[in-house]
Write a protein that holds these residues in place. Structure first.
Motif, PDB file in Angstrom:
ATOM      1  N   GLU A  83      25.303 -54.929 -59.890  1.00 50.49           N
ATOM      2  CA  GLU A  83      25.514 -55.952 -59.081  1.00 50.49           C
ATOM      3  C   GLU A  83      25.314 -55.731 -57.937  1.00 50.49           C
ATOM      4  OE1 GLU A  83      28.517 -57.860 -61.160  1.00 50.49           O
ATOM      5  OE2 GLU A  83      27.244 -57.827 -63.085  1.00 50.49           O
ATOM      6  N   VAL A  84      24.235 -56.572 -57.153  1.00 53.00           N
ATOM      7  CA  VAL A  84      24.787 -57.036 -55.641  1.00 53.00           C
ATOM      8  C   VAL A  84      24.515 -58.120 -55.264  1.00 53.00           C
ATOM      9  CG1 VAL A  84      23.355 -54.536 -54.772  1.00 53.00           C
ATOM     10  CG2 VAL A  84      22.055 -56.699 -54.985  1.00 53.00           C
ATOM     11  N   GLU A  85      25.422 -58.838 -54.081  1.00 54.11           N
ATOM     12  CA  GLU A  85      25.214 -60.186 -53.887  1.00 54.11           C
ATOM     13  C   GLU A  85      23.657 -60.627 -53.491  1.00 54.11           C
ATOM     14  OE1 GLU A  85      27.587 -62.632 -53.953  1.00 54.11           O
ATOM     15  OE2 GLU A  85      28.876 -61.060 -55.094  1.00 54.11           O
ATOM     16  N   ASP A  86      22.796 -60.107 -52.878  1.00 50.41           N
ATOM     17  CA  ASP A  86      21.692 -60.105 -52.313  1.00 50.41           C
ATOM     18  C   ASP A  86      20.592 -59.080 -52.565  1.00 50.41           C
ATOM     19  OD1 ASP A  86      19.672 -61.076 -50.387  1.00 50.41           O
ATOM     20  OD2 ASP A  86      20.853 -61.797 -49.026  1.00 50.41           O
ATOM     21  N   ILE A  87      19.816 -59.426 -52.921  1.00 53.52           N
ATOM     22  CA  ILE A  87      19.023 -58.494 -53.889  1.00 53.52           C
ATOM     23  C   ILE A  87      17.987 -57.542 -52.625  1.00 53.52           C
ATOM     24  CG2 ILE A  87      16.878 -59.579 -54.537  1.00 53.52           C
ATOM     25  CD1 ILE A  87      17.583 -56.779 -56.975  1.00 53.52           C
ATOM     26  N   ILE A  88      17.647 -58.573 -51.534  1.00 49.47           N
ATOM     27  CA  ILE A  88      16.939 -58.616 -50.807  1.00 49.47           C
ATOM     28  C   ILE A  88      17.376 -57.502 -49.692  1.00 49.47           C
ATOM     29  CG2 ILE A  88      14.861 -59.359 -48.997  1.00 49.47           C
ATOM     30  CD1 ILE A  88      13.887 -59.486 -51.974  1.00 49.47           C
ATOM     31  N   ALA A  89      18.592 -57.935 -48.951  1.00 49.88           N
ATOM     32  CA  ALA A  89      19.494 -57.566 -48.543  1.00 49.88           C
ATOM     33  C   ALA A  89      19.962 -56.127 -48.723  1.00 49.88           C
ATOM     34  CB  ALA A  89      20.986 -58.576 -48.003  1.00 49.88           C
ATOM     35  N   ALA A  90      19.575 -56.387 -49.822  1.00 46.88           N
ATOM     36  CA  ALA A  90      20.312 -54.483 -50.145  1.00 46.88           C
ATOM     37  C   ALA A  90      18.860 -53.662 -50.750  1.00 46.88           C
ATOM     38  CB  ALA A  90      21.442 -54.481 -51.734  1.00 46.88           C
ATOM     39  N   PRO A 107      10.863 -57.500 -56.000  1.00 44.05           N
ATOM     40  CA  PRO A 107      11.992 -57.933 -57.158  1.00 44.05           C
ATOM     41  C   PRO A 107      11.443 -58.462 -58.534  1.00 44.05           C
ATOM     42  CG  PRO A 107      13.448 -59.132 -55.407  1.00 44.05           C
ATOM     43  CD  PRO A 107      12.038 -57.948 -54.523  1.00 44.05           C
ATOM     44  N   LYS A 108      12.037 -58.383 -59.499  1.00 45.14           N
ATOM     45  CA  LYS A 108      10.947 -59.011 -60.613  1.00 45.14           C
ATOM     46  C   LYS A 108      12.039 -59.355 -61.240  1.00 45.14           C
ATOM     47  CE  LYS A 108       7.540 -55.509 -61.407  1.00 45.14           C
ATOM     48  NZ  LYS A 108       6.699 -54.602 -62.359  1.00 45.14           N
ATOM     49  N   ILE A 109      12.534 -60.143 -62.101  1.00 46.84           N
ATOM     50  CA  ILE A 109      13.023 -61.149 -63.092  1.00 46.84           C
ATOM     51  C   ILE A 109      13.679 -60.307 -63.924  1.00 46.84           C
ATOM     52  CG2 ILE A 109      13.696 -62.844 -64.288  1.00 46.84           C
ATOM     53  CD1 ILE A 109      13.554 -63.473 -60.848  1.00 46.84           C
ATOM     54  N   GLY A 110      14.536 -59.658 -64.266  1.00 44.23           N
ATOM     55  CA  GLY A 110      15.363 -58.792 -65.441  1.00 44.23           C
ATOM     56  C   GLY A 110      15.952 -59.302 -66.895  1.00 44.23           C
ATOM     57  N   PRO A 115      16.975 -61.240 -60.669  1.00 45.03           N
ATOM     58  CA  PRO A 115      15.636 -60.633 -59.550  1.00 45.03           C
ATOM     59  C   PRO A 115      17.649 -58.907 -60.241  1.00 45.03           C
ATOM     60  CG  PRO A 115      16.379 -62.384 -58.492  1.00 45.03           C
ATOM     61  CD  PRO A 115      17.490 -62.651 -59.217  1.00 45.03           C
ATOM     62  N   VAL A 116      15.919 -58.000 -60.089  1.00 39.18           N
ATOM     63  CA  VAL A 116      16.400 -56.724 -60.490  1.00 39.18           C
ATOM     64  C   VAL A 116      15.153 -56.021 -59.801  1.00 39.18           C
ATOM     65  CG1 VAL A 116      17.446 -56.764 -62.220  1.00 39.18           C
ATOM     66  CG2 VAL A 116      14.932 -56.561 -62.578  1.00 39.18           C
ATOM     67  N   ILE A 131      19.202 -52.649 -59.116  1.00 37.85           N
ATOM     68  CA  ILE A 131      20.006 -53.475 -58.568  1.00 37.85           C
ATOM     69  C   ILE A 131      19.770 -54.841 -59.460  1.00 37.85           C
ATOM     70  CG2 ILE A 131      20.620 -51.729 -56.627  1.00 37.85           C
ATOM     71  CD1 ILE A 131      18.788 -53.203 -55.158  1.00 37.85           C
ATOM     72  N   GLU A 132      20.912 -55.634 -59.462  1.00 37.12           N
ATOM     73  CA  GLU A 132      20.607 -56.532 -60.481  1.00 37.12           C
ATOM     74  C   GLU A 132      21.442 -57.770 -58.987  1.00 37.12           C
ATOM     75  OE1 GLU A 132      20.643 -58.147 -64.272  1.00 37.12           O
ATOM     76  OE2 GLU A 132      22.162 -58.771 -62.864  1.00 37.12           O
TER      77      GLU A 132
END
Length: 134
Positions: A83-90, A107-110, A115-116, A131-132
């Motif tokens: 898990e990540v808090e902010d997928i774009i930042a990660a 990201p796509k919806i998992g 978003p994953v 990462i989600e």
């Protein structure tokens, strides 16, 4: 940057049989079967006290899981998900540090409706990493 382990995904040839083993032999709680057309898989989730196991079966011949099972006929661990808090930042931090994001980088919806992104296994010691966003 990464948070808790969300799930470990295991590729299987027969989702019904695998679900039965987890339910009846291991006494686990197993979700209903869900087709994930965008990802080319059919999934169930096994709920554990501290995480989940995702069982994946190919959805069609072009499924990435079908290709995985060609190389690994008995199935096996396909990926791990953090898990990540902010997928774009990660994503941006990971890319800046040399990690390769698979696909077009968006990201796509998992399976959990969140978003994953997937990261290249060669960058993580042979392990495909998902990462989600939480």
């Amino acid at each position: 940057m990464i948070g808790r382990l969300n799930h470990v995904a295991i590729a299987v040839r027969d989702l019904a049989k695998a679900s039965q083993v987890y339910r009846e032999t291991l006494g686990a709680q197993v979700s209903e079967t869900v087709q994930q057309h965008e990802h080319g898989v059919t999934t169930v989730f096994v709920t554990l006290p501290n995480t989940k196991i995702e069982l994946l079966e190919p959805l069609g011949a072009d499924s990435p899981i079908a290709k995985f099972l060609e190389r690994n006929p008995d199935g096996g661990v396909h990926h791990i998900c953090y898990e990540v808090e902010d997928i774009i930042a990660a994503r941006d931090v990971l890319k800046a540090k040399g990690a390769r994001v698979l696909g077009d980088g968006n990201p796509k919806i998992g399976a959990h409706g969140k978003p994953v992104l997937f990261l290249h296994p060669k960058d993580f010691f042979g392990t495909l990493v998902e990462i989600e966003q939480v």
